[in-house]
Design an enzyme around this catalytic site. Structure first.
Site, PDB file in Angstrom:
ATOM      1  N   ASP A 114       0.594  -1.460   0.213  1.00 31.86           N
ATOM      2  CA  ASP A 114       0.200  -0.046  -0.012  1.00 31.86           C
ATOM      3  C   ASP A 114       0.655   1.392  -0.151  1.00 31.86           C
ATOM      4  O   ASP A 114      -0.073   2.179   0.075  1.00 31.86           O
ATOM      5  CB  ASP A 114      -0.932  -0.065   0.734  1.00 31.86           C
ATOM      6  CG  ASP A 114      -2.176  -0.501   1.102  1.00 31.86           C
ATOM      7  OD1 ASP A 114      -2.820  -0.977  -0.348  1.00 31.86           O
ATOM      8  OD2 ASP A 114      -2.880  -0.852   1.903  1.00 31.86           O
ATOM      9  N   HIS A 144      -3.051   2.837  -7.897  1.00 32.74           N
ATOM     10  CA  HIS A 144      -1.354   2.240  -6.562  1.00 32.74           C
ATOM     11  C   HIS A 144      -0.520   1.759  -6.161  1.00 32.74           C
ATOM     12  O   HIS A 144       0.181   1.423  -6.046  1.00 32.74           O
ATOM     13  CB  HIS A 144      -2.158   2.878  -5.452  1.00 32.74           C
ATOM     14  CG  HIS A 144      -2.968   2.147  -4.834  1.00 32.74           C
ATOM     15  ND1 HIS A 144      -4.415   1.289  -5.069  1.00 32.74           N
ATOM     16  CD2 HIS A 144      -2.426   1.039  -3.966  1.00 32.74           C
ATOM     17  CE1 HIS A 144      -4.526   0.330  -4.311  1.00 32.74           C
ATOM     18  NE2 HIS A 144      -3.551  -0.501  -3.719  1.00 32.74           N
ATOM     19  N   HIS A 286     -21.109   3.681   2.643  1.00 36.27           N
ATOM     20  CA  HIS A 286     -21.847   5.230   3.539  1.00 36.27           C
ATOM     21  C   HIS A 286     -22.921   6.406   2.610  1.00 36.27           C
ATOM     22  O   HIS A 286     -21.762   6.724   1.818  1.00 36.27           O
ATOM     23  CB  HIS A 286     -21.626   4.883   4.673  1.00 36.27           C
ATOM     24  CG  HIS A 286     -22.451   6.067   5.106  1.00 36.27           C
ATOM     25  ND1 HIS A 286     -23.138   6.789   5.273  1.00 36.27           N
ATOM     26  CD2 HIS A 286     -23.420   5.011   7.149  1.00 36.27           C
ATOM     27  CE1 HIS A 286     -24.090   6.746   6.539  1.00 36.27           C
ATOM     28  NE2 HIS A 286     -24.310   6.160   7.489  1.00 36.27           N
TER      29      HIS A 286
END
Length: 544
Positions: A114, A144, A286
């Protein structure tokens, strides 16, 4: 006279410092975990420490206050779990030929997978960069993982690790190449022009440990599922420990070496994928977190032409190009939003960007982008859905003419899917399970061999409509257009699937229109009455 203690060894020599012993971390999820000294040599670099300033879940923390954990802890956890799995395979299956270099490469890949994330994690690479490049007529093929591998190679070179900690443990240049390939996960996902070397067909299963492109079961997910659910306070039901304990490398039906699991763990595997769905449904996607993500993405777009980072040789590098200059990218983290607000005091061109960030900070004042409605699109209609820009135009064809121009300026569509990780496919169909009687032989398990309660659909598709201003008239016009589009596109003429729920008055009107006619009363035949019950209230037992 007491002799003075020997002088401490100076900590300037990176090779000497990191070659001695591993380091123990006290992790909130995995408890006490140990990292290899070569991994510590990477951890103690500016490039890796930058992960302390990248939130794992980006804007989700504005909805789930506990979700403030960073990619730093996640990366350490993935390295630890990757080491546990590969060392277990090495210990239990010596015939696989896993050597110490293989083990260390897998640990390093887990640690560095990451490194290439930008501010707010997927907001940067999944939203901002694509939009910023599209405005300049550039098609974005960056991800990424490419930057993660590039930064890893830079760390090795910049800090002389091949002459220090890596050399101490026998790593060579081809091992650095292999770590980068483990981060990519598959040859198809490597950058253009990359020379794929691998580790030979007999060790193909090593690519399924950190980034599994075969079925999605990897230690990256095992860590972030548990870590994210803990910090969001969302319960999970799968058991990662059992999966690690029952993992073996065997040949599949095509003779390809793959990681398989015991047949009895199939329901645990289904729970793992349902956990992915549940976290996306309740947290990652969300509606308010998405509104904030769009606001912060817009802030970065407003600042992109005026806010620059210092790159190699002192060059000014814009935010959307930072990954092309690793000197500039090393400075880029979630702190960029505070820097934009600070610089806006001196540069009025950043005022719009700073105002958007301020609106997020003052969300209780009704300043967030407003969620108008959400529609779950049936699978048969999803294939014909246009992109987000096309969807917005399609919805606005149903808008009131008085608000049309206002909606063109302030409305936007968010289109996404929630699935088990392989679009509309069942990922368990791609998992190999070894037999109870023979752990060297595996097979696939059909849904009907597992349970009649296994789902038959593995993806849901959503269309959300937002407006950028909290204007009641604008919101009403947007919702009316969305409802008309839903009826026109999906053919729904009565109950709408739109969320949030309609008002009580609307529900009452809908129910009155759909009440079934009352049936005439039917005379009931006379039935014989039952005999009266005996009364034992005053019964007394006979006694002497």
């Amino acid at each position: 006279m007491a002799s003075s203690p020997p002088p401490k060894r100076p900590r300037t020599d990176g090779a000497a410092q990191h070659a001695a012993k591993p380091k123990v971390f006290n992790d909130s999820i995995l408890k006490h975990i140990e990292l290899h000294p070569a991994c510590i040599a990477v951890v103690d670099t500016r490039e890796f420490q930058r992960l302390r300033r990248l939130k794992q879940l980006g804007p989700t923390e504005w909805v789930f206050p506990g979700a403030t954990h960073q990619r730093f802890a996640h990366s350490i956890g993935v390295s630890y779990l990757a080491g546990r799995l590969v060392e277990r395979l090495q210990r239990n299956q010596p015939d696989l030929g896993i050597d110490a270099r293989d083990v260390l490469c897998v640990k390093l890949a887990g640690l560095c997978h990451d490194l290439g994330h930008g501010p707010l994690s997927h907001t940067y690479d999944g939203k901002f960069v694509k939009k910023a490049w599209a405005r300049r007529g550039i098609e974005s093929d960056w991800c990424h993982e490419h930057s993660s591998a590039e930064i890893f190679a830079r760390v090795v070179e910049r800090y002389g690790l091949m002459r220090g900690a890596f050399a101490t443990y026998g790593l060579r240049d081809d091992d650095v190449h292999f770590v980068q390939e483990l981060i990519y996960g598959d040859e198809a996902d490597a950058p253009r022009g990359w020379t794929w070397k691998g580790r030979g067909a007999e060790k193909r299963f090593l690519f399924e440990i950190v980034s599994n492109h075969r079925n999605g079961i990897d230690v990256d997910k095992l860590d972030y599922f548990e870590r994210d659910s803990h910090h969001c306070n969302i319960p999970i039901s799968f058991d990662s420990e059992r999966l690690l304990m029952h993992a073996r490398a065997i040949r599949d039906e095509n003779g390809v070496m793959t990681i398989a699991y015991a047949e009895k763990e199939v329901w645990n595997v289904y729970h793992l994928f349902h956990t992915r769905f549940n976290l996306h449904k309740r947290a990652y996607q969300h509606r308010v977190a998405h509104a904030i993500q769009e606001m912060l993405c817009d802030a970065l777009l407003e600042a992109d032409d005026y806010f620059t980072l210092e790159g190699a040789g002192g060059a000014a590098v814009r935010l959307s190009d930072a990954m092309r200059d690793l000197d500039a990218y090393a400075q880029l983290s979630d702190t960029v939003f505070d820097l934009i607000k600070y610089e806006a005091r001196r540069d009025p061109r950043l005022a719009k960007a700073a105002a958007l960030i301020d609106r997020v900070d003052r969300r209780s004042a009704g300043l967030l982008y407003q969620h108008v409605g959400e529609i779950v699109v049936p699978k048969e209609h999803e294939v014909n859905l246009p992109d987000e820009a096309g969807l917005l135009e399609s919805i606005l064809r149903h808008a009131d003419k008085e608000q049309l121009e206002n909606l063109r300026t302030h409305a936007y569509v968010d289109k996404f899917a929630i699935n088990y990780g392989m679009k509309d496919k069942n990922p368990v169909d791609s998992v190999c399970f070894y037999l109870r009687e023979d752990d060297t032989e595996g097979r696939r398990l059909r849904r009907d061999q597992v349970s009649c309660m296994v789902p038959n659909q593995f993806a849901e598709y959503y269309v959300r409509l937002y407006v950028r201003e909290n204007d009641p008239a604008l919101k009403r016009a947007a919702k009316a257009a969305l409802l008309d589009w839903e009826r026109d596109y999906l053919g729904r003429s009565s109950d709408s699937a739109i969320a949030p729920s309609p008002t009580k008055a609307a529900i009452s009107r809908s129910n009155s229109l759909q009440k079934p006619p009352r049936l005439p009363a039917v005379a009931q035949p006379d039935l014989p009455r039952p005999p009266p019950k005996a009364d034992f209230g005053h019964f007394q037992a006979a006694g002497p």
